[in-house]
Design an enzyme around this catalytic site. Structure first.
Site, PDB file in Angstrom:
ATOM      1  N   LYS B  78       0.781  -1.275   0.058  1.00 32.49           N
ATOM      2  CA  LYS B  78       0.014   0.047   0.084  1.00 32.49           C
ATOM      3  C   LYS B  78       0.839   1.451   0.194  1.00 32.49           C
ATOM      4  O   LYS B  78       1.768   1.529   0.621  1.00 32.49           O
ATOM      5  CB  LYS B  78      -0.906  -0.104   1.344  1.00 32.49           C
ATOM      6  CG  LYS B  78      -1.880   1.110   1.124  1.00 32.49           C
ATOM      7  CD  LYS B  78      -2.653   1.064   2.668  1.00 32.49           C
ATOM      8  CE  LYS B  78      -3.938   1.926   2.623  1.00 32.49           C
ATOM      9  NZ  LYS B  78      -4.634   1.904   3.965  1.00 32.49           N
ATOM     10  N   SER B 153      -9.599   1.971   3.160  1.00 32.63           N
ATOM     11  CA  SER B 153      -8.710   2.739   2.312  1.00 32.63           C
ATOM     12  C   SER B 153      -7.821   1.839   1.419  1.00 32.63           C
ATOM     13  O   SER B 153      -7.316   2.249   0.470  1.00 32.63           O
ATOM     14  CB  SER B 153      -8.040   3.682   2.968  1.00 32.63           C
ATOM     15  OG  SER B 153      -7.235   3.208   4.030  1.00 32.63           O
ATOM     16  N   SER B 177      -9.821  -0.245   7.478  1.00 30.89           N
ATOM     17  CA  SER B 177      -9.224   0.154   6.201  1.00 30.89           C
ATOM     18  C   SER B 177      -8.501  -1.121   5.406  1.00 30.89           C
ATOM     19  O   SER B 177      -8.151  -1.210   4.181  1.00 30.89           O
ATOM     20  CB  SER B 177      -8.145   1.159   6.139  1.00 30.89           C
ATOM     21  OG  SER B 177      -8.747   2.565   6.094  1.00 30.89           O
TER      22      SER B 177
END
Lengths: 94, 486
Positions: B78, B153, B177
């Protein structure tokens, strides 16, 4: 109203954000909407309840105050928007 | 079966048996990235040269007999996690050209374990969001249905694992997330206990809530990644100084006699009937394997959202004060400008609307006159929420329920209404406030074909229990073996 347009403008200033008037209008409405949802918290009696700032009972992570290698200057400055090879350069302050 | 359809464990078996080399596997995955990116946009940066060099090194290590569970396996990270020499943007204009001078501790550990990094995964800007629509570089689409959000997210991470454009990803979870996108994309995702994985090198959002964890296709794969990234780090004084147990061994503990709490507050009006049906069926499966279902109550659940949306933005407004245009990142300087103008212009141009909204909210909640009513009060209610969990864990070994109230919604459906968007996290954020480990495991699909997840929460440092529950479930079911027709 939880937060007025003037208050929102003041908070923006504290956060070093410059909002366009239309943007400030929209944000004021949205913040009021969000803050209204937070009224819920006021319904709870929290007299005597200690606050939690950290979920684990870890305290005082100490280490030796020893000198260790750090990033070389060139690497520290590599992402600088402006530098003279020794320092970060910023606009005139005074 | 194509290489990209394999699980991490299956890919490793082929590597161990010399049926495929890491270079071949990496080339196959890079081709998969190229084929799927136009439809899902899961990556912000793709690093083929780095990946092939790492794959070659992995093949050499394997030839020397030096290989572990992750050696030569292609992965993504990420884009909130620092990678030395590889652009780390946080999906924000303000960090668009930021190239970290060091690796996050967890990235260093993965490299030492032989990771092949294919690139950096898309996300909501600064990890603020539930749909990946807040990325400054465009949203990610859900591989199961490109009209749907992938969750957020860590939406790029979850979509990529689901699409087979990596074997695993490491994301971060501040209010759901990892678990929420894992649920929406039909993959496994775990937020470990706060402090289990080092936060050094994670771009900070809310420091008392942030935690990194793996996203994979199977629970067994997740145990392998967790085993590498977990552990104390002297560079993060909030990381827990306690040994890392044998997560692989925990997988096969079984769940006979395990007491699983079912919180009545998680099965409420507003829970989509298809989600409820899939989750109830999963609970029945766990019961049939000898687990005992116990109804429990978490009475302060309804206050979680308000607590979270005070504390997380408050911490964010403080953390994001560092983006000032001086040391790195975007810097907007007009010829006549002074220092103050540089701050205003840089921050107003660099941050997207949701980040600005949260900075405003957090600054307000911490400002003179409002601190006690918002931040002070929320911190006290946080204690009450934690006590709910501690009381529950006196009676049960883990808690089970839905991850999200609904399956993935359509792209654009909630972007105009922040409060509606925030409600997607209603079952996931208490876990962060209490610092607990939580996991999402695929447990079915909606009639529209969108995935549904089962959430498992445990006491602090009970990752082994979560893995045992997830593994027992996956050994009896096949939701995790389905692949999207992408």
């Amino acid at each position: 109203m939880k937060i007025s347009y003037e208050e929102a403008a003041h908070v923006a200033k504290l956060a070093r954000l410059r909002l366009e008037p239309a943007q400030a209008d929209k944000l004021t409405v949205e913040l009021n909407d969000i803050l209204t949802n937070m009224d819920k918290l006021g319904q709870l009696d929290t007299e005597g309840v200690p606050p939690t700032y950290h979920a684990l009972a870890l305290t005082g992570a100490m280490r030796e105050d020893a000198v260790r290698p750090s990033l070389p200057r060139e690497q520290s400055l590599a992402n600088a928007p402006a530098s003279d090879g020794e320092s970060f350069i910023v606009p005139r302050v005074i | 079966m194509e290489a990209h359809d394999l699980s991490l464990a299956q890919a490793r078996e082929l590597l161990d048996k010399r049926k495929i080399s890491s270079v071949e596997l990496t080339k196959a995955l890079l081709a998969r990235v190229e084929a799927t990116e136009p439809r899902i946009h899961a990556y912000l940066t793709i690093t083929p040269e780095l990946a092939l060099a790492q794959a070659e090194a992995a093949d050499q290590a394997r030839a020397r007999g030096q290989s572990g569970p992750l050696t030569g396996i292609p992965a993504g990270i990420k884009d909130v996690i620092c990678t030395q020499g590889v652009r780390t943007t946080c999906a924000s204009r303000i960090l668009e050209n930021f190239v970290p001078p060091h690796d996050a501790t967890l990235v260093g550990r993965l490299k030492d374990a032989g990771m092949v990094m294919l690139g950096k995964h898309n996300m909501d800007e600064f990890a603020m969001g539930s749909s990946t629509e807040n990325s400054a570089f465009g949203p990610t689409q859900n591989p199961w249905d490109v009209k749907a959000i992938p969750g957020g997210s860590s939406g790029g991470s979850a979509a990529s694992v689901a699409a087979g454009s990596c074997f695993y990803s490491v994301g971060t979870d501040t209010g759901g997330s990892i678990r929420q996108p894992a649920s929406h994309c039909g993959v496994v995702g775990m937020k470990p206990t706060y402090g289990r994985v080092s936060r050094f090198g994670l771009v900070a959002f809310a420091s008392s809530l942030d935690q990194a964890g793996p996203l994979t296709r199977t629970v067994a794969d997740l145990a392998e990644v967790l085993a590498v990234i977990a552990g104390h780090d002297p560079a993060d004084s909030t990381s827990a100084p306690r040994p890392v147990p044998d997560y692989r061994a925990a997988l096969n503990r079984g769940i006979k006699g395990l007491r699983l709490g079912v919180p009545k507050e998680y099965f409420i009006a507003g829970l989509d009937p298809e989600v409820e049906k899939a989750v109830r069926a999963a609970l029945a499966e766990l019961e049939s394997q000898g687990a005992e279902l116990v109804e429990i109550t978490l009475p302060h659940t309804e206050y979680g959202l308000a607590v979270y949306y005070v504390i997380a933005p408050a911490e964010a407004s403080s953390n994001l004060a560092r983006y000032d245009g001086v040391k790195y990142g975007l810097s907007v300087r007009e010829k006549t400008g002074n220092l103050m103008d540089m701050y205003y212009q840089t921050r107003s141009r660099g941050f997207g609307p949701e980040v600005i909204r949260r900075i405003m909210l957090g600054t307000y909640a911490l400002s003179a006159g409002y601190y006690d009513a918002y931040y002070g009060k929320a911190s006290q209610v946080r204690t009450l929420l934690m006590r709910d969990f501690f009381n529950a864990f006196e009676k049960v070994d883990a808690i089970v329920g839905p991850v999200t109230p609904t399956p993935a919604f359509d792209l654009g459906q909630k972007t105009g209404d922040p409060v509606q968007m925030y409600l997607s996290d209603v079952f996931t954020l208490s876990c962060n406030l209490a610092g607990l480990p939580g996991m999402s495991v695929p447990c079915g699909f909606s009639s529209q074909g969108r995935p549904i997840g089962l959430q498992v929460l445990g006491p602090h440092f009970a990752e082994e229990t979560l893995l045992a529950v997830g593994q027992a479930y996956q050994q009896a079911t096949d939701h995790h073996t389905r692949r999207p027709a992408l």
